[in-house]
Design an enzyme around this catalytic site. Structure first.
Site, PDB file in Angstrom:
ATOM      1  N   GLU A  79     -47.227  56.568  82.447  1.00  0.00           N
ATOM      2  CA  GLU A  79     -47.836  54.981  82.653  1.00  0.00           C
ATOM      3  C   GLU A  79     -46.937  54.052  81.639  1.00  0.00           C
ATOM      4  O   GLU A  79     -47.257  52.907  81.672  1.00  0.00           O
ATOM      5  CB  GLU A  79     -49.275  55.094  82.551  1.00  0.00           C
ATOM      6  CG  GLU A  79     -50.101  55.778  83.590  1.00  0.00           C
ATOM      7  CD  GLU A  79     -51.584  55.714  83.185  1.00  0.00           C
ATOM      8  OE1 GLU A  79     -51.919  55.570  82.252  1.00  0.00           O
ATOM      9  OE2 GLU A  79     -52.436  55.885  84.289  1.00  0.00           O
ATOM     10  N   GLU A 110     -48.876  79.212  80.261  1.00  0.00           N
ATOM     11  CA  GLU A 110     -49.140  78.796  78.733  1.00  0.00           C
ATOM     12  C   GLU A 110     -49.073  79.854  77.773  1.00  0.00           C
ATOM     13  O   GLU A 110     -49.073  79.497  76.544  1.00  0.00           O
ATOM     14  CB  GLU A 110     -50.345  78.189  78.933  1.00  0.00           C
ATOM     15  CG  GLU A 110     -51.540  79.224  78.853  1.00  0.00           C
ATOM     16  CD  GLU A 110     -53.064  78.680  78.910  1.00  0.00           C
ATOM     17  OE1 GLU A 110     -53.855  79.115  78.072  1.00  0.00           O
ATOM     18  OE2 GLU A 110     -53.316  77.697  79.670  1.00  0.00           O
TER      19      GLU A 110
END
Length: 273
Positions: A79, A110
């Site tokens: 953004e 992960e």
């Protein structure tokens, strides 16, 4: 590595609750998040104060995370270009498992402590860069391995976690530990923990961009004009700043490409003409 013991929810027999009761209890838990973030404003400020001068000199900001944490970092990073008109490689979000993991979980991604640093190296790195690890538990190997290597190479390191005294917090120079308490659904860290992480990310990126001069007054003067709504918003900003009517402000915006450029052009060349 410290073993995580997930605190059990304050509520039980959730399946027996009515919808309104569920919502009321979730909302009650959500009310605990902002005060928990407020307690860590000093830590957030210390990190931002370190990031800004590095970015002024050409450094970048990396977020690394897995699952929800990784997705939140990518959201915040993605953004920044449309909101502040900055290059796409100023703020970079990386997630364990790569872009495919944004939509679907990638099994065991992960658990690799070496992959985050490999992901960072794909963008190149310098000692002016900052790496912020995001992990609710503070124990994710992908994130800990990434910040450990970043720190070893001289990059600035910080983290956002919701587990006090975690290995991640101990691995970085500027930890932010927002303790929000047990989740409504035990272990569902996409809830309060995710909300806390999002609030902190909002603070970091917004404060950094303002201090880098990407806001004027309270306006997003460098926002990308990527749709009709934003062109209309930019036009009205120019009207407010210059006193031009809508049509002239719109023409000026489209010709100059941004609110900042348009208003600067007006005051240099058009005012009083």
């Amino acid at each position: 590595m410290k073993k995580v013991t997930e605190s059990s929810s304050h509520y039980d027999h959730l399946e027996q609750m009515g919808v309104m009761e569920l919502l009321q209890h979730i909302n009650a838990e959500d009310h605990k998040v902002a005060p928990a973030v407020k307690e860590k404003l000093d830590s957030i400020s210390e990190l931002v104060e370190q990031v800004v001068p590095r970015m002024r000199e050409g450094g970048r900001l990396f977020y690394i995370g897995a699952g929800t944490s990784g997705r939140l970092g990518i959201l915040d990073a993605s953004e920044c270009p449309p909101t502040y008109g900055v290059p796409h490689d100023w703020v970079i979000g990386l997630i364990a498992g790569g872009d495919a993991a944004i939509r679907k979980a990638v099994e065991n991604a992960e658990d690799d402590p070496n992959q985050a640093w490999l992901d960072i190296q794909a963008y190149g790195f310098s000692e002016l860069d900052t790496v912020i690890g995001i992990a609710a538990s503070g124990t994710t190997p992908y994130v800990i391995g990434g910040v450990n290597m970043a720190r070893e190479k001289g990059l600035l390191t910080g983290c956002i976690t919701c587990n006090p005294g975690s290995p991640l917090a101990k691995a970085v120079e500027f930890p932010i530990e927002v303790v929000v308490g047990p989740e409504f659904v035990t272990g569902s860290t996409r809830m309060k923990s995710g909300t806390a992480q999002k609030l902190v990310l909002n603070m970091i990126s917004t404060a950094v961009m303002i201090k880098l001069g990407r806001v004027k007054g309270n306006k997003m003067v460098d926002m990308q004009l990527s749709n009709a709504k934003l062109v209309d918003r930019g036009t009205k900003m120019i009207m407010e700043a210059t006193g031009l009517d809508y049509e002239k402000a719109n023409q000026l915006l489209l010709s100059e490409g941004s609110v900042r450029n348009a208003t600067e052009y007006y005051y240099k060349n058009q005012k009083g003409a």
